[in-house]
Design an enzyme around this catalytic site. Sequence first.
Site, PDB file in Angstrom:
ATOM      1  N   HIS A  38     -41.612 -26.082 -11.201  1.00  0.00           N
ATOM      2  CA  HIS A  38     -42.181 -27.277 -11.842  1.00  0.00           C
ATOM      3  C   HIS A  38     -42.135 -27.209 -13.366  1.00  0.00           C
ATOM      4  CE1 HIS A  38     -43.636 -29.368  -8.248  1.00  0.00           C
ATOM      5  NE2 HIS A  38     -43.874 -28.160  -7.753  1.00  0.00           N
ATOM      6  N   GLU A  60     -41.518 -38.871 -11.315  1.00  0.00           N
ATOM      7  CA  GLU A  60     -40.276 -38.993 -12.084  1.00  0.00           C
ATOM      8  C   GLU A  60     -39.910 -40.438 -12.366  1.00  0.00           C
ATOM      9  OE1 GLU A  60     -38.940 -38.621  -7.718  1.00  0.00           O
ATOM     10  OE2 GLU A  60     -40.626 -38.043  -8.983  1.00  0.00           O
TER      11      GLU A  60
END
Length: 259
Positions: free
Chosen positions: A139, A169
């Site tokens: 991440h 995203e």
Amino acid sequence: MWYNKLNLWLTSQFRVVLLTVLGTLICIGIALAIDGYSFDDGGWRWGARPWNNVIIPLLVAPPLLYFLLTQMRRLSIAYHRLETVASTDSLTSCLNRAAFATLVEAYLERFSTSPHHNRGAMLIIDVDHFKGINDAFGHDHGDEALKLVAGSIRSVLRSVDIIGRLGGEEFSVFLPGASVEQCQSIGDRIRLAVGDVAFLPEGEPWPISVSVGAAPFSSTTTFSELYRVADQYLYKAKRDGRNRVVVAPLLGTASPPPS
């Protein structure tokens, strides 16, 4: 609100000094007026010791006013910092979803009263195969990729455009006053700018691309309607192969759903 405007005005140290000077002069004027007023004839004249009305305010008012205004300035700066934190995505420095939606709705309400300028577009931008970045590199590298994407989007926008991170995203851009052609052009510039990003997790190049759905409009509309249409065409862009921009028919005209 006038109080918020005053808070913003007070964030300047120069203005604190200026208000201190002006406040001191007002105190001197009030002292002279009160001391020189005669209740017997209802008029003003110099008091017995007019210089006291200058010296005493000069000794008392500046430090007191400066202290109070400095405290207000500190509170004002803290307030605006908190306001910025509350409206900004901490990772990408874009507006968060709530702030973005609120600002776009405000623009749309303004546009609804100006029919000659009532046009623009909303883009929904999604990073292609983003889960693969997180799965392959973790991440932290995913966060790095999002920062690069946000910077690339911002680099090609006009000064009036608004960018927000809707979550994960997914980003969105609102283009006030944009025509259909400008909407397509800006979407393509965003796609190309993201494609040129040098993303090097663990020292190896990894390509990043985005899919873009666009909803141009030429009549009164709402944030939720623009989002719904742009999101539909985003998924069409993904179905058609990703790394592309798909623009919906102009809202305000008869428009078939995406095939």
